[in-house]
Design an enzyme around this catalytic site. Sequence first.
Site, PDB file in Angstrom:
ATOM      1  N   THR A 151       0.878  -1.145   0.000  1.00 43.12           N
ATOM      2  CA  THR A 151       0.000   0.000   0.000  1.00 43.12           C
ATOM      3  C   THR A 151       0.921   1.200   0.000  1.00 43.12           C
ATOM      4  OG1 THR A 151      -1.656  -1.213   1.308  1.00 43.12           O
ATOM      5  CG2 THR A 151      -1.840   1.157   1.327  1.00 43.12           C
ATOM      6  N   ARG A 179     -13.666  -8.221  -2.363  1.00 43.07           N
ATOM      7  CA  ARG A 179     -12.935  -8.033  -1.102  1.00 43.07           C
ATOM      8  C   ARG A 179     -12.681  -6.546  -0.857  1.00 43.07           C
ATOM      9  NH1 ARG A 179      -7.167  -6.424   0.090  1.00 43.07           N
ATOM     10  NH2 ARG A 179      -6.826  -7.137   2.228  1.00 43.07           N
ATOM     11  N   SER A 181     -10.476  -3.717   1.095  1.00 46.58           N
ATOM     12  CA  SER A 181      -9.219  -3.503   1.815  1.00 46.58           C
ATOM     13  C   SER A 181      -9.440  -2.491   2.934  1.00 46.58           C
ATOM     14  CB  SER A 181      -8.144  -2.989   0.865  1.00 46.58           C
ATOM     15  OG  SER A 181      -8.337  -1.614   0.597  1.00 46.58           O
ATOM     16  N   ASP A 182      -8.411  -2.281   3.739  1.00 48.69           N
ATOM     17  CA  ASP A 182      -8.499  -1.313   4.831  1.00 48.69           C
ATOM     18  C   ASP A 182      -8.287   0.120   4.368  1.00 48.69           C
ATOM     19  OD1 ASP A 182      -5.396  -0.401   5.686  1.00 48.69           O
ATOM     20  OD2 ASP A 182      -5.572  -2.250   4.545  1.00 48.69           O
ATOM     21  N   THR A 200      -0.367   0.133   6.254  1.00 47.19           N
ATOM     22  CA  THR A 200      -0.122  -0.832   5.196  1.00 47.19           C
ATOM     23  C   THR A 200      -0.019  -2.213   5.822  1.00 47.19           C
ATOM     24  OG1 THR A 200       1.332  -1.447   3.361  1.00 47.19           O
ATOM     25  CG2 THR A 200       2.389  -0.547   5.316  1.00 47.19           C
ATOM     26  N   GLY A 201      -0.177  -3.250   5.010  1.00 52.55           N
ATOM     27  CA  GLY A 201      -0.094  -4.613   5.525  1.00 52.55           C
ATOM     28  C   GLY A 201      -1.273  -5.432   5.044  1.00 52.55           C
ATOM     29  N   GLY A 203      -4.947  -6.148   5.000  1.00 46.24           N
ATOM     30  CA  GLY A 203      -6.107  -5.327   5.306  1.00 46.24           C
ATOM     31  C   GLY A 203      -7.010  -5.907   6.370  1.00 46.24           C
TER      32      GLY A 203
END
Length: 277
Positions: A151, A179, A181-182, A200-201, A203
């Site tokens: 991200t 889906r 994401s965060d 980041t990472g 989600g």
Amino acid sequence: MIHGGFFSESSTSSEVKLAKQQALKRIAEAAHAYLLTHSALETVAFAVQMLEDDPLFNAGTGSQIQSDGIIRMSAAIMDGQSARFSGVINLENVQNPIQVAVQLFSEDDRVLGGEGAGKFAKEAGFPFYNPEIPQRRGEYEAKLKATGIGTVGCVALDGLGRLAAATSTGGKGFERVGRISDSATVAGNYANEFCAVSCTGVGEDIVSGAIAAKIVTRVSDGMAATVAVERTFNELKSFDGFAGAIVLTATGEMIWQDSHPHMVWAHTDGESTKVFD
């Protein structure tokens, strides 16, 4: 402060590491120069657009391909002064999702997904753009599932003391269609008058930990930023959460933290610039 996801998303080669270090340094310094004559809100969008345009990072050009062979991107921006948030989720065929999020900032309906986000982008005059690069198509066809944690994001504090945060992602790669994401949620991107955070990472882990909103809330309630970050990341340990965050406070304190090395980041105050090592 800016971040470009986790280094492991692309390669562990020294060439890629150096390229990312150089790119993050260049973008951080360009964004700081921009900040001198623009607001924090304008600056985070400017920085994230530069990150989206660099195929080294998984956002905009170079985004990951989903399980059905299509790229869908998400991005969000938040102004700490007005507490206003806008974002796009699973947006297709634009060059800079962060700019579509910016365009939504003044709308009543400020978070759009999928077909609705695409329709809004087209009506707002954003041209068709294919963000796919040959590397991503090769990874998709070979099903190299280890390349998908990335991200980009920026947090900024301007000369009037205003904070802002922006985050953009090309997804984790090979994910199920639909889906979320965060990045376009307050778990991955959040700012107020006290603190700004971009994550980041993975989600799902970031949403489970409510990372950005939790850190900002704790700082707003008077907790020291270093303690707020440490406590929030400690809470990820119970489920081995995979996340990274850049954090900037109203007093100019800059913190970066990851639960699994190595998040790539850079920060500058105009006099000195530091990048991940």
